[in-house]
Design a protein around this motif. Structure first.
Motif, PDB file in Angstrom:
ATOM      1  N   MET A  47     -17.732 -56.529  -1.264  1.00  0.00           N
ATOM      2  CA  MET A  47     -19.173 -56.616  -1.468  1.00  0.00           C
ATOM      3  C   MET A  47     -19.504 -57.192  -2.847  1.00  0.00           C
ATOM      4  O   MET A  47     -20.453 -57.948  -2.998  1.00  0.00           O
ATOM      5  N   LYS A  48     -18.712 -56.854  -3.853  1.00  0.00           N
ATOM      6  CA  LYS A  48     -18.955 -57.360  -5.198  1.00  0.00           C
ATOM      7  C   LYS A  48     -18.901 -58.872  -5.234  1.00  0.00           C
ATOM      8  O   LYS A  48     -19.681 -59.521  -5.945  1.00  0.00           O
ATOM      9  N   GLN A  49     -17.976 -59.438  -4.474  1.00  0.00           N
ATOM     10  CA  GLN A  49     -17.859 -60.892  -4.425  1.00  0.00           C
ATOM     11  C   GLN A  49     -19.123 -61.511  -3.826  1.00  0.00           C
ATOM     12  O   GLN A  49     -19.615 -62.542  -4.309  1.00  0.00           O
ATOM     13  N   ALA A  50     -19.675 -60.886  -2.786  1.00  0.00           N
ATOM     14  CA  ALA A  50     -20.889 -61.395  -2.159  1.00  0.00           C
ATOM     15  C   ALA A  50     -22.060 -61.379  -3.131  1.00  0.00           C
ATOM     16  O   ALA A  50     -22.884 -62.299  -3.162  1.00  0.00           O
ATOM     17  N   LEU A  51     -22.110 -60.351  -3.973  1.00  0.00           N
ATOM     18  CA  LEU A  51     -23.240 -60.196  -4.881  1.00  0.00           C
ATOM     19  C   LEU A  51     -23.155 -61.118  -6.084  1.00  0.00           C
ATOM     20  O   LEU A  51     -24.096 -61.184  -6.880  1.00  0.00           O
ATOM     21  N   GLN A  52     -22.049 -61.825  -6.241  1.00  0.00           N
ATOM     22  CA  GLN A  52     -21.974 -62.851  -7.287  1.00  0.00           C
ATOM     23  C   GLN A  52     -22.779 -64.086  -6.893  1.00  0.00           C
ATOM     24  O   GLN A  52     -23.151 -64.896  -7.752  1.00  0.00           O
ATOM     25  N   THR A  53     -23.050 -64.224  -5.599  1.00  0.00           N
ATOM     26  CA  THR A  53     -23.767 -65.400  -5.091  1.00  0.00           C
ATOM     27  C   THR A  53     -25.147 -65.058  -4.546  1.00  0.00           C
ATOM     28  O   THR A  53     -26.075 -65.854  -4.666  1.00  0.00           O
ATOM     29  N   TYR A  54     -25.284 -63.866  -3.975  1.00  0.00           N
ATOM     30  CA  TYR A  54     -26.517 -63.538  -3.259  1.00  0.00           C
ATOM     31  C   TYR A  54     -27.184 -62.282  -3.815  1.00  0.00           C
ATOM     32  O   TYR A  54     -26.522 -61.377  -4.337  1.00  0.00           O
ATOM     33  N   GLU A  55     -28.505 -62.240  -3.654  1.00  0.00           N
ATOM     34  CA  GLU A  55     -29.267 -61.031  -3.948  1.00  0.00           C
ATOM     35  C   GLU A  55     -29.590 -60.338  -2.634  1.00  0.00           C
ATOM     36  O   GLU A  55     -29.945 -60.993  -1.644  1.00  0.00           O
ATOM     37  N   VAL A  56     -29.486 -59.030  -2.637  1.00  0.00           N
ATOM     38  CA  VAL A  56     -29.731 -58.242  -1.432  1.00  0.00           C
ATOM     39  C   VAL A  56     -31.209 -57.873  -1.348  1.00  0.00           C
ATOM     40  O   VAL A  56     -31.818 -57.446  -2.333  1.00  0.00           O
ATOM     41  N   VAL A  57     -31.766 -58.022  -0.174  1.00  0.00           N
ATOM     42  CA  VAL A  57     -33.123 -57.554   0.111  1.00  0.00           C
ATOM     43  C   VAL A  57     -33.013 -56.511   1.224  1.00  0.00           C
ATOM     44  O   VAL A  57     -32.460 -56.795   2.293  1.00  0.00           O
ATOM     45  N   LEU A  58     -33.516 -55.321   0.948  1.00  0.00           N
ATOM     46  CA  LEU A  58     -33.446 -54.216   1.905  1.00  0.00           C
ATOM     47  C   LEU A  58     -34.828 -53.894   2.456  1.00  0.00           C
ATOM     48  O   LEU A  58     -35.851 -54.216   1.849  1.00  0.00           O
ATOM     49  N   GLY A  59     -34.843 -53.234   3.577  1.00  0.00           N
ATOM     50  CA  GLY A  59     -36.060 -52.674   4.141  1.00  0.00           C
ATOM     51  C   GLY A  59     -35.675 -51.564   5.103  1.00  0.00           C
ATOM     52  O   GLY A  59     -34.648 -51.660   5.786  1.00  0.00           O
ATOM     53  N   PHE A  60     -36.458 -50.495   5.130  1.00  0.00           N
ATOM     54  CA  PHE A  60     -36.092 -49.362   5.986  1.00  0.00           C
ATOM     55  C   PHE A  60     -37.273 -48.956   6.859  1.00  0.00           C
ATOM     56  O   PHE A  60     -38.420 -48.907   6.405  1.00  0.00           O
ATOM     57  N   GLU A  61     -36.975 -48.677   8.111  1.00  0.00           N
ATOM     58  CA  GLU A  61     -37.946 -48.091   9.029  1.00  0.00           C
ATOM     59  C   GLU A  61     -37.355 -46.760   9.484  1.00  0.00           C
ATOM     60  O   GLU A  61     -36.351 -46.740  10.205  1.00  0.00           O
ATOM     61  N   VAL A  62     -37.934 -45.684   9.014  1.00  0.00           N
ATOM     62  CA  VAL A  62     -37.414 -44.350   9.315  1.00  0.00           C
ATOM     63  C   VAL A  62     -38.329 -43.689  10.341  1.00  0.00           C
ATOM     64  O   VAL A  62     -39.539 -43.559  10.122  1.00  0.00           O
ATOM     65  N   HIS A  63     -37.751 -43.285  11.461  1.00  0.00           N
ATOM     66  CA  HIS A  63     -38.500 -42.662  12.544  1.00  0.00           C
ATOM     67  C   HIS A  63     -38.301 -41.148  12.451  1.00  0.00           C
ATOM     68  O   HIS A  63     -37.169 -40.663  12.531  1.00  0.00           O
TER      69      HIS A  63
END
Length: 491
Positions: free
Chosen positions: A1-17
């Motif tokens: 995962m660390k390697q991925a984050l050297q290139t990309y920024e993570v965008v999260l979103g949650f829908e909790v039921h």
């Protein structure tokens, strides 16, 4: 995962039921209960039969407003229910009664405490009230899933159970802590609804389910990437793992020159990865329109303030207070929160146990049995009062720690309360000197070399004689008294 984050920024979103624990369903008088005989808690309205009309559950509206207030949301002066059009084999009327705009609560936020104490604010887009769907059981396949099944059974008991869906705004800036944030956010929502008393919050029963949205965008970009939505994740650990899995998967696809498909995905606990579900629909595809059979919900300040007075302590402040009162280490307290037994430990301490004893049982034998049976600790049927009773039996030397662990298992099997189990199974510690002396003499006769070592001053060897005595008495001997008798015999 660390390697991925050297290139990309993570965008999260949650829908909790969040399933609400009202006595009846959201739009009918059918009982809202878990585990009853399939299709026993249904009305003609739940089945979508012609000529039936829904009615709004007032308690469900109260619960929705309280949850919105706890999330620091604005409560809409007026909102209404809409029909969400979709093919629902587990909703007899073939649409879901939900809310689009405006929701009952919107524009809120919740502070989430990460493992090191850092606070991460998650902004809430809305919290809207809707109904749950029924449950499908797929028959004839090897996996229990629809893809290779020959038929499906429908249980409508859950159809119409009231839900509040909490939708976050897009979350950026979490970086490598994105999985940790996902876990902590879901745990915070669980703590809030449990404290409010609006849900049983049993994640293994599906009372709380989380859809985790993940997308990646190149560092420095301003446009979000295409998102995937991992559906119905029902544990805090699983949502963290699902987020990490998606970050790694999407980075591999993008780095290989591929494109991300907007789709729903499913978490596979065995492979610890997500798998493809179906193309994800946008809101326009659901053809929302106001439900003509349900009137608007019109709120006022007096109503809202009445509910505001019932709000519990802020979860972050409560955790910090309890951690200080109990004097747990950061690691110990973090493990308690992750295990979802904060309330049980607090109740056990309130009932009379020490903080250390409460943690020992809820994080020890109770957690072990729960994990072995694939349920949450609270689902075992062991109560805070049981833990206090067990501790008292140990303090009174009625039982020892080994027997106490057996008692916990018997409680989980539904055999009764601690004192009843000890009496019914004759589990009390053997403290009769006659019986203990006989067992000690037999152990000494069978182990003369150990006796000689003790006589020679090697006192730690006493344990080698206590063991056989405990075995002979099925673990019910008073170990302290056994030691005394051994030393008396040896002189």
């Amino acid at each position: 995962m660390k390697q991925a984050l050297q290139t990309y920024e993570v965008v999260l979103g949650f829908e909790v039921h969040v399933e609400l624990n009202t006595q009846t369903k959201m739009f009918s008088t059918a009982t809202n209960a878990f585990g009853d005989q399939p299709n026993s808690n249904v009305t003609a309205g739940d089945l979508g039969l012609p000529g039936t009309l829904p009615t709004i559950n007032a308690a469900g509206i109260d619960y929705g407003i309280k949850l919105g207030l706890a999330l620091n949301c604005t409560i809409a002066p007026e909102s209404r229910f809409t029909r969400k059009q979709y093919f629902y084999p587990d909703l007899g009327k073939n649409y879901q009664t939900s809310q689009e705009e405006p929701a009952i609560a919107y524009d809120g936020w919740v502070d989430v405490e990460l493992d090191d104490g850092e606070i991460f604010r998650v902004e809430i887009e809305r919290a809207h009230i809707e109904e749950d769907a029924g449950k499908l059981t797929h028959i004839g396949g090897a996996t229990g899933r629809i893809h290779d099944s020959s038929s499906s059974l429908v249980d409508y008991n859950r159809a119409g159970v009231p839900l509040v869906e909490i939708v976050s705004k897009p979350i950026t800036g979490a970086g490598e802590r994105a999985p940790e944030l996902a876990r902590a956010y879901l745990a915070t929502i669980r703590d809030i609804v449990k404290a409010l008393g609006v849900s049983d919050a049993r994640m293994e029963r599906g009372n709380i389910r989380c859809d985790a949205n993940v997308s990646l965008m190149p560092i420095g970009a301003t446009q979000f990437g295409t998102r995937s939505e991992t559906k119905n994740v029902n544990s805090t650990r699983a949502v963290a793992a699902a987020v990490e899995s998606e970050i790694i998967r999407q980075a591999k696809v993008l780095n290989g020159g591929g494109t991300i498909v907007q789709e729903t995905r499913h978490w596979d606990e065995e492979t610890r990865s997500t798998r493809s579900g179906r193309p994800k629909s946008d809101a326009d595809d659901y053809r929302y329109f106001p439900d003509p059979d349900l009137g608007p919900i019109v709120t006022n300040e007096a109503w809202i303030e009445r509910l505001r007075t019932d709000l519990p302590e802020n979860p972050v402040q409560r955790r910090r207070r309890l951690r200080e009162e109990w004097q747990f280490s950061d690691t110990e307290f973090r493990d308690v929160v992750a295990a979802g037994v904060l309330d049980e430990i607090e109740q056990t301490i309130t009932a009379g146990a020490t903080a250390e004893a409460a943690r020992k049982w809820w994080m020890g034998e109770i957690a072990r049995i729960a994990n072995e049976r694939g349920v949450s600790p609270e689902a075992l049927g062991v109560t805070p009062a049981d833990v206090v009773a067990i501790e008292k039996l140990i303090a009174d030397k009625t039982i020892n720690d080994k027997i106490a662990r057996q008692v916990v298992g018997h409680i989980a099997d539904g055999e009764g309360r601690p004192a009843e189990i000890v009496a019914a199974r004759s589990l009390a510690v053997v403290s009769d000197d006659g019986a203990l002396t006989t067992a000690v003499e037999e152990a000494m006769a069978a182990n003369p070399d150990v006796v000689d070592r003790i006589k020679g001053g090697h006192m730690q060897a006493v344990g080698a004689l206590i063991g056989p005595v405990m075995k002979a008495t099925k673990g019910q001997a008073d170990a302290g008294r056994v030691r005394e008798i051994i030393l008396e015999k040896i002189g």
